[in-house]
Write an enzyme that holds these catalytic residues in place. Structure first.
Site, mmCIF file in Angstrom:
data_model
loop_
_atom_site.group_PDB
_atom_site.id
_atom_site.type_symbol
_atom_site.label_atom_id
_atom_site.label_comp_id
_atom_site.label_asym_id
_atom_site.label_seq_id
_atom_site.Cartn_x
_atom_site.Cartn_y
_atom_site.Cartn_z
ATOM 1 N N ALA A 1 0.829 -1.205 0.000
ATOM 2 C CA ALA A 1 0.000 0.000 0.000
ATOM 3 C C ALA A 1 0.862 1.253 0.000
ATOM 4 O O ALA A 1 0.658 2.168 -0.804
ATOM 5 C CB ALA A 1 -0.941 -0.005 1.212
ATOM 6 N N GLU B 1 9.568 4.282 7.173
ATOM 7 C CA GLU B 1 9.466 2.881 7.579
ATOM 8 C C GLU B 1 10.213 2.702 8.896
ATOM 9 O O GLU B 1 11.382 3.077 9.007
ATOM 10 C CB GLU B 1 10.069 1.979 6.499
ATOM 11 C CG GLU B 1 10.319 0.544 6.902
ATOM 12 C CD GLU B 1 9.045 -0.181 7.343
ATOM 13 O OE1 GLU B 1 9.044 -0.721 8.472
ATOM 14 O OE2 GLU B 1 8.074 -0.193 6.556
ATOM 15 N N ASN C 1 5.132 -6.688 6.068
ATOM 16 C CA ASN C 1 4.501 -7.987 5.804
ATOM 17 C C ASN C 1 4.439 -8.307 4.317
ATOM 18 O O ASN C 1 4.491 -9.467 3.911
ATOM 19 C CB ASN C 1 3.070 -8.004 6.360
ATOM 20 C CG ASN C 1 3.024 -8.140 7.860
ATOM 21 O OD1 ASN C 1 3.920 -8.719 8.466
ATOM 22 N ND2 ASN C 1 1.997 -7.590 8.461
ATOM 23 N N GLY D 1 2.980 -14.409 0.200
ATOM 24 C CA GLY D 1 3.143 -15.434 -0.828
ATOM 25 C C GLY D 1 3.129 -14.954 -2.258
ATOM 26 O O GLY D 1 3.256 -15.773 -3.181
ATOM 27 N N GLY D 2 2.964 -13.644 -2.477
ATOM 28 C CA GLY D 2 3.019 -13.124 -3.840
ATOM 29 C C GLY D 2 1.808 -13.450 -4.698
ATOM 30 O O GLY D 2 1.916 -13.553 -5.922
ATOM 31 N N ARG E 1 -10.886 -19.106 4.341
ATOM 32 C CA ARG E 1 -9.975 -19.228 5.475
ATOM 33 C C ARG E 1 -10.684 -19.421 6.811
ATOM 34 O O ARG E 1 -10.276 -20.242 7.635
ATOM 35 C CB ARG E 1 -9.089 -17.982 5.555
ATOM 36 C CG ARG E 1 -8.104 -17.863 4.422
ATOM 37 C CD ARG E 1 -7.423 -16.520 4.417
ATOM 38 N NE ARG E 1 -6.334 -16.487 3.453
ATOM 39 C CZ ARG E 1 -5.603 -15.420 3.199
ATOM 40 N NH1 ARG E 1 -5.853 -14.284 3.831
ATOM 41 N NH2 ARG E 1 -4.627 -15.466 2.312
ATOM 42 N N GLU F 1 -4.019 -2.656 5.217
ATOM 43 C CA GLU F 1 -4.497 -3.375 6.399
ATOM 44 C C GLU F 1 -4.764 -2.468 7.588
ATOM 45 O O GLU F 1 -5.492 -2.853 8.509
ATOM 46 C CB GLU F 1 -3.488 -4.460 6.783
ATOM 47 C CG GLU F 1 -4.033 -5.461 7.790
ATOM 48 C CD GLU F 1 -3.043 -6.552 8.153
ATOM 49 O OE1 GLU F 1 -3.347 -7.354 9.057
ATOM 50 O OE2 GLU F 1 -1.949 -6.616 7.530
#
Length: 507
Positions: free
Chosen positions: A51, A71, A79, A84-85, A331, A469
């Protein structure tokens, strides 16, 4: 009041109790004179995941002036770099080349409505889905490479629409976005921790930052003040590593569960925003990843390995040798089914997932899993039963029944879609599974333009935006696999457009 700045020095640590060792120690409101700014930037982006990096690049491309990414950790990516791309893109070129022509953004939204269980924000999901190809184009434009011919159907999706980066990590995306940002003039700073916001009434005008911070020691570094001329974009991610906050918002969440997140996912900036009135939503909706393995820490390889296991294999309870769920459900459904597998003393009875070895012996997902001993090559069902203490007779009966259902392409037990299921003949790749805390559905309430909403007025906090997120209320009770990267990339595009529109509207 032009020369006066009233601000709150927030202690996120005091807000969440036991985290005081890693956060400021006191809460005190005080008035100060005019800030002596150490530097300024037109747009300040907090966080360097999908993001934040998307927002930074797109802010430059919108002509918003100088862009500074802050950062707190020692590396770029958060993250996002270790995920997992995966990226869900309806009508992506690989999907169309496979002959999947009946997908659409609306089909993706339909799947997300089901997984959201009535708690999702449909307009937000629709906005993101409708611009999914923009996210794909951003990746291609910045040099991201995806696996040739790889587009599959993942849990909770009704179509094969999930593509994957070349090396199977989100770092393939964050690296290219970072490189594009550097080329286009974005200033990236590592080890810059946000201590506080600087407010002028209900408008954010800058940030108080601890420069040269070394996580998690707040005694390190020095304090500087950075002025935000046009906007502050929060893209700091979730709080899944903040154990005190997790327990406060969801006491039912098993505190022994491992977590897939990077160590810096502790949510201090989210708490700071809340202290200034930002409205939190769905904070108790914390998702577990049902593909976790108890035989590796953190995110690991199990996510990749089980993209085979869920489709071509089977999940079996070690307690009775039986299947216990639809392996291709979302999930939340799968995690809840898995965690019902308990020994008499309440400890986890880790189920196993296995599939045929020979068809995937050279697949990097299998090679890495076997190398790292979070999966094993086992020759027969008897060997599986012996290795994992499963009732052998019941295991054999279950697999005989499963193979019959594979042949019939119908699963009367759990209504699993069987189009990719393979008859299990051995030898097998076997792994153990147990969910891990993975994603925070809750966070700051925003409007469709990514403006942060003040809970006291239900109006936007001026010049404050949030994406990814750190935001809440978008996915509802469960987020589908491969949709987080999509959301982050798209909202990085949208927030840059919003900032531009807000500036033009203010003129």
């Amino acid at each position: 009041m032009q020369g006066r700045r009233n601000f709150l020095k927030l202690s996120a640590g005091a807000a969440i109790g036991s985290l005081a060792a890693t956060l400021p120690g006191t809460v005190q409101a005080k008035s100060c004179g005019e800030i002596n700014w150490d530097e300024s930037a037109d747009v300040i982006v907090v966080g360097s995941g999908f993001a934040g990096l998307s927002a930074a690049v797109n802010a430059k491309r919108q002509g918003l002036g100088s862009v500074l990414v802050l950062e707190k950790m020692q590396v770029i990516g958060g993250n996002s770099a270790i995920n997992g791309g995966w990226l869900a893109i309806p009508k992506n070129p690989i999907q169309l080349a496979q002959g999947v022509n009946d997908d659409s953004p609306e089909e993706l939204v339909k799947d997300q409505i089901i997984s959201g269980r009535g708690m999702q924000n449909e307009p937000a999901l629709r906005q993101i889905a409708n611009r999914s190809l923009d996210a794909y184009d951003l990746c291609i434009d910045t040099g991201v490479k995806f696996r040739d011919g790889f587009n599959i159907q993942v849990g909770g999706h009704n179509k094969a629409r999930a593509i994957r980066t070349q090396h199977g990590t989100g770092g393939d995306i964050t690296t290219k976005l970072y490189e594009a940002g550097v080329k286009e003039g974005v200033d990236h700073r590592l080890q810059h921790y946000i201590e506080d916001f600087i407010m002028d009434g209900q408008q954010i005008i800058g940030v108080k930052v601890r420069k040269n911070y070394r996580f998690p020691d707040l005694k390190t570094g020095t304090t500087i003040f950075i002025k935000a001329n046009k906007a502050v974009v929060l893209a700091n991610g979730g709080f899944a590593r903040n154990m005190a906050l997790r327990e406060a918002v969801d006491p039912s969440l098993d505190p022994t569960l491992d977590c897939t997140n990077a160590m810096g996912a502790t949510g201090e900036v989210t708490l700071t925003a809340m202290a200034y009135g930002a409205l939190p939503v769905h904070m108790n909706l914390i998702q577990t990843g049902h593909w976790g393995s108890p035989d590796e820490g953190g995110f690991g390889w199990s996510n990749a390995l089980l993209s085979i296991g869920w489709h071509q294999g089977v999940a079996i309870s070690v307690l009775n040798g039986k299947r216990f769920m639809d392996e291709r459900a979302d999930r939340k459904t799968c995690s809840e089914a898995i965690m019902k597998n308990r020994n008499a003393d309440g400890s986890p009875a880790y189920p196993v997932v296995f599939f045929n070895y020979n068809n995937y012996a050279k697949d990097d997902r299998v090679v890495r899993a076997l190398r790292d001993e979070m999966a094993w090559k086992v020759d027969s069902l008897d060997e599986i039963a012996a290795k994992f203490d499963i009732p052998a007779a019941e295991l054999k009966r279950s697999i005989k029944e499963y193979n019959k259902h594979v042949g019939e392409r119908k699963d009367p037990l759990f209504n699993r879609k069987m189009d990719t299921a393979e008859e299990l003949t051995g030898p097998f790749v076997v792994s153990r599974i147990w969910p891990k805390v993975h994603y925070c559905m809750g966070g700051l309430k925003t409007d469709l333009g990514a403006r942060v909403i003040d809970g006291r007025s239900m109006a936007p906090i001026k010049n404050l935006y949030a994406i990814g997120e750190v935001t809440g209320g978008i996915h509802g009770e469960a987020r589908l696999s491969s949709t987080s990267c999509l959301e982050c990339l798209v909202m990085g595009i949208i927030v840059s457009e919003t900032i531009k529109a807000d500036l033009e509207g203010a003129v």
